[in-house]
Design a protein around this motif. Structure first.
Motif, PDB file in Angstrom:
ATOM      1  N   ILE A  44       2.593   4.533 -17.639  1.00 48.99           N
ATOM      2  CA  ILE A  44       2.498   5.300 -16.398  1.00 48.99           C
ATOM      3  C   ILE A  44       3.450   6.482 -16.529  1.00 48.99           C
ATOM      4  CG2 ILE A  44       2.712   5.224 -13.895  1.00 48.99           C
ATOM      5  CD1 ILE A  44       0.539   3.384 -15.036  1.00 48.99           C
ATOM      6  N   ASP A  45       2.924   7.650 -16.876  1.00 46.90           N
ATOM      7  CA  ASP A  45       3.794   8.769 -17.245  1.00 46.90           C
ATOM      8  C   ASP A  45       3.741   9.961 -16.294  1.00 46.90           C
ATOM      9  OD1 ASP A  45       1.262   9.636 -17.835  1.00 46.90           O
ATOM     10  OD2 ASP A  45       1.604   9.905 -19.976  1.00 46.90           O
ATOM     11  N   LYS A  46       3.048   9.827 -15.154  1.00 50.34           N
ATOM     12  CA  LYS A  46       2.982  10.933 -14.199  1.00 50.34           C
ATOM     13  C   LYS A  46       3.430  10.441 -12.824  1.00 50.34           C
ATOM     14  CE  LYS A  46      -1.405  11.763 -15.153  1.00 50.34           C
ATOM     15  NZ  LYS A  46      -1.668  11.105 -16.425  1.00 50.34           N
ATOM     16  N   VAL A  47       4.188  11.281 -12.099  1.00 41.06           N
ATOM     17  CA  VAL A  47       4.723  10.917 -10.789  1.00 41.06           C
ATOM     18  C   VAL A  47       4.343  11.978  -9.762  1.00 41.06           C
ATOM     19  CG1 VAL A  47       6.778  10.361  -9.439  1.00 41.06           C
ATOM     20  CG2 VAL A  47       6.693   9.765 -11.857  1.00 41.06           C
ATOM     21  N   ILE A  48       3.885  11.523  -8.586  1.00 47.98           N
ATOM     22  CA  ILE A  48       3.626  12.416  -7.464  1.00 47.98           C
ATOM     23  C   ILE A  48       4.547  12.025  -6.303  1.00 47.98           C
ATOM     24  CG2 ILE A  48       1.225  12.826  -8.106  1.00 47.98           C
ATOM     25  CD1 ILE A  48       0.442  10.817  -5.884  1.00 47.98           C
ATOM     26  N   ASP A  49       4.514  12.804  -5.226  1.00 49.65           N
ATOM     27  CA  ASP A  49       5.326  12.516  -4.050  1.00 49.65           C
ATOM     28  C   ASP A  49       4.970  11.149  -3.465  1.00 49.65           C
ATOM     29  OD1 ASP A  49       5.781  12.728  -0.911  1.00 49.65           O
ATOM     30  OD2 ASP A  49       7.123  14.164  -1.858  1.00 49.65           O
ATOM     31  N   SER A  50       5.977  10.458  -2.930  1.00 48.48           N
ATOM     32  CA  SER A  50       5.770   9.103  -2.408  1.00 48.48           C
ATOM     33  C   SER A  50       4.864   9.055  -1.184  1.00 48.48           C
ATOM     34  CB  SER A  50       7.116   8.458  -2.061  1.00 48.48           C
ATOM     35  OG  SER A  50       7.792   9.206  -1.063  1.00 48.48           O
ATOM     36  N   ASN A  51       4.607  10.208  -0.547  1.00 54.48           N
ATOM     37  CA  ASN A  51       3.719  10.246   0.621  1.00 54.48           C
ATOM     38  C   ASN A  51       2.245  10.208   0.245  1.00 54.48           C
ATOM     39  OD1 ASN A  51       5.722  10.429   2.646  1.00 54.48           O
ATOM     40  ND2 ASN A  51       5.989  12.597   2.204  1.00 54.48           N
TER      41      ASN A  51
ATOM     42  N   THR B 234       0.839  -1.197   0.000  1.00 51.36           N
ATOM     43  CA  THR B 234       0.000   0.000   0.000  1.00 51.36           C
ATOM     44  C   THR B 234       0.879   1.254   0.000  1.00 51.36           C
ATOM     45  OG1 THR B 234      -0.170  -0.170   2.413  1.00 51.36           O
ATOM     46  CG2 THR B 234      -1.985  -1.080   1.107  1.00 51.36           C
ATOM     47  N   GLU B 235       2.131   1.102  -0.414  1.00 48.85           N
ATOM     48  CA  GLU B 235       3.070   2.223  -0.495  1.00 48.85           C
ATOM     49  C   GLU B 235       3.607   2.422  -1.911  1.00 48.85           C
ATOM     50  OE1 GLU B 235       6.093   1.494   2.379  1.00 48.85           O
ATOM     51  OE2 GLU B 235       4.758   1.775   4.109  1.00 48.85           O
ATOM     52  N   ILE B 236       3.753   1.326  -2.660  1.00 47.01           N
ATOM     53  CA  ILE B 236       4.223   1.394  -4.050  1.00 47.01           C
ATOM     54  C   ILE B 236       2.998   1.260  -4.935  1.00 47.01           C
ATOM     55  CG2 ILE B 236       5.777   0.386  -5.760  1.00 47.01           C
ATOM     56  CD1 ILE B 236       7.388  -0.777  -3.432  1.00 47.01           C
ATOM     57  N   LEU B 237       2.544   2.376  -5.507  1.00 50.48           N
ATOM     58  CA  LEU B 237       1.195   2.440  -6.066  1.00 50.48           C
ATOM     59  C   LEU B 237       1.170   2.988  -7.487  1.00 50.48           C
ATOM     60  CD1 LEU B 237      -0.357   4.143  -2.906  1.00 50.48           C
ATOM     61  CD2 LEU B 237      -0.481   1.706  -3.457  1.00 50.48           C
ATOM     62  N   VAL B 238       0.146   2.577  -8.243  1.00 55.82           N
ATOM     63  CA  VAL B 238      -0.170   3.177  -9.543  1.00 55.82           C
ATOM     64  C   VAL B 238      -1.693   3.252  -9.680  1.00 55.82           C
ATOM     65  CG1 VAL B 238       1.925   2.344 -10.685  1.00 55.82           C
ATOM     66  CG2 VAL B 238      -0.157   0.984 -10.793  1.00 55.82           C
ATOM     67  N   GLN B 239      -2.131   4.250 -10.429  1.00 55.74           N
ATOM     68  CA  GLN B 239      -3.543   4.366 -10.782  1.00 55.74           C
ATOM     69  C   GLN B 239      -3.648   4.168 -12.285  1.00 55.74           C
ATOM     70  OE1 GLN B 239      -6.048   5.110  -8.580  1.00 55.74           O
ATOM     71  NE2 GLN B 239      -7.759   5.534  -9.923  1.00 55.74           N
ATOM     72  N   PHE B 240      -4.528   3.231 -12.686  1.00 57.52           N
ATOM     73  CA  PHE B 240      -4.680   2.958 -14.107  1.00 57.52           C
ATOM     74  C   PHE B 240      -6.115   2.569 -14.407  1.00 57.52           C
ATOM     75  CE2 PHE B 240      -4.484   0.154 -17.869  1.00 57.52           C
ATOM     76  CZ  PHE B 240      -3.895   1.027 -18.766  1.00 57.52           C
ATOM     77  N   ASP B 241      -6.690   3.224 -15.396  1.00 55.71           N
ATOM     78  CA  ASP B 241      -8.044   2.908 -15.855  1.00 55.71           C
ATOM     79  C   ASP B 241      -9.049   2.933 -14.702  1.00 55.71           C
ATOM     80  OD1 ASP B 241      -9.900   2.401 -17.800  1.00 55.71           O
ATOM     81  OD2 ASP B 241      -9.533   0.242 -17.900  1.00 55.71           O
ATOM     82  N   GLY B 242      -8.895   3.929 -13.832  1.00 56.94           N
ATOM     83  CA  GLY B 242      -9.847   4.128 -12.741  1.00 56.94           C
ATOM     84  C   GLY B 242      -9.665   3.218 -11.546  1.00 56.94           C
ATOM     85  N   VAL B 243      -8.561   2.462 -11.496  1.00 57.96           N
ATOM     86  CA  VAL B 243      -8.327   1.507 -10.407  1.00 57.96           C
ATOM     87  C   VAL B 243      -6.979   1.787  -9.750  1.00 57.96           C
ATOM     88  CG1 VAL B 243      -8.044  -0.934  -9.799  1.00 57.96           C
ATOM     89  CG2 VAL B 243      -9.707  -0.267 -11.550  1.00 57.96           C
ATOM     90  N   LEU B 244      -6.938   1.681  -8.411  1.00 58.82           N
ATOM     91  CA  LEU B 244      -5.683   1.827  -7.673  1.00 58.82           C
ATOM     92  C   LEU B 244      -5.052   0.455  -7.468  1.00 58.82           C
ATOM     93  CD1 LEU B 244      -3.738   3.698  -6.075  1.00 58.82           C
ATOM     94  CD2 LEU B 244      -5.122   3.201  -4.043  1.00 58.82           C
ATOM     95  N   TYR B 245      -3.771   0.333  -7.866  1.00 55.09           N
ATOM     96  CA  TYR B 245      -3.039  -0.923  -7.737  1.00 55.09           C
ATOM     97  C   TYR B 245      -1.821  -0.736  -6.840  1.00 55.09           C
ATOM     98  CZ  TYR B 245      -5.612  -2.279 -11.990  1.00 55.09           C
ATOM     99  OH  TYR B 245      -6.591  -2.553 -12.909  1.00 55.09           O
ATOM    100  N   GLY B 246      -1.469  -1.812  -6.110  1.00 49.44           N
ATOM    101  CA  GLY B 246      -0.236  -1.851  -5.337  1.00 49.44           C
ATOM    102  C   GLY B 246       0.668  -2.947  -5.860  1.00 49.44           C
TER     103      GLY B 246
END
Length: 227
Positions: free
Chosen positions: A178-185, A148-160
């Motif tokens: 996956i072409d956008k990055v936000i802060d790890s927090n 629940t810390e290493i995450l991606v959002q794709f096609d409306g779903v959150l994945y770990g």
């Protein structure tokens, strides 16, 4: 007969000591506490905070200031016993000093996360209120199958990132990047977004109802739907 009684009493004492020891060991510091809400009195002398835990089990019994810094650093401690509500609290009072402008919660490994700060007008605000509405990673409910810390959002779903290891040969068509990055927090909330720099520009393959496969660092990695 007397010797037998002594052995029985000694056994009982030993069992009690073990039980008490295990009981006391359960009251340690928590690393999954998040801020639910807060309020400050009219004179800004006292703050009331309400907290929760992201884990599916356990309760808080006390809060302790754990740093000599001008700002406030707090560690929260579990109730004694396995998932016991005895002595549980979720609301705490903080006496405010005029020089304090940041408040932190303990997150483990001698680390702290800032949860509150004064804005440019001297008003206390949640840190994630300035994040464009992003949710803090620390508030996510833990799951067994994935991070629940290493995450991606794709096609409306959150994945770990999955805890499982896959043997994937590839060969299917790429369906995204996956072409956008936000802060790890923070938790990604837009499609094709991650909170890990190393995952930026990862290619997406093999989407199912519960998982996707990412290609980055020359390796195929399984990510699973969290909720």
């Amino acid at each position: 007969m007397k010797k037998k009684k002594i052995i029985i009493i000694s056994s009982i004492v030993l069992v009690l000591a073990i039980v008490i020891g295990l009981f006391l060991l359960t009251g340690g510091a928590r690393t999954d506490v998040f801020l639910k809400e807060f309020s400050v009195d009219e004179k800004c002398n006292q703050m009331t905070i309400k907290v929760g835990v992201s884990s599916s089990a356990g309760y808080i019994r006390k809060m302790k200031q754990t740093s000599g810094s001008m700002n406030y650093y707090y560690t929260f401690y579990s109730t004694f016993g396995i998932n016991s509500k005895l002595g549980a609290k979720d609301t705490f009072e903080i006496q405010l000093d005029n020089n304090v402008d940041e408040i932190f919660f303990y997150t483990g490994g001698k680390g702290y996360t800032k949860v509150l700060e004064k804005n440019e007008k001297g008003i206390w605000v949640k840190v994630n209120d300035k994040s464009g509405g992003y949710q803090l990673v620390s508030t996510l409910k833990k799951v067994q199958h994935a991070s629940t810390e290493i995450l991606v959002q794709f096609d409306g779903v959150l994945y770990g990132k999955s805890n499982a290891i896959i043997d994937y040969a590839g060969g299917t068509e790429k369906i995204g990047v996956i072409d956008k990055v936000i802060d790890s927090n923070y938790v990604p909330k837009f499609d094709n977004e991650t909170n890990r720099e190393e995952i930026k520009n990862a290619e997406v393959y093999d989407k199912t109802d519960k998982s996707i496969v990412l290609l980055y660092n020359n390796e195929y990695v399984l990510f699973e739907k969290l909720y």
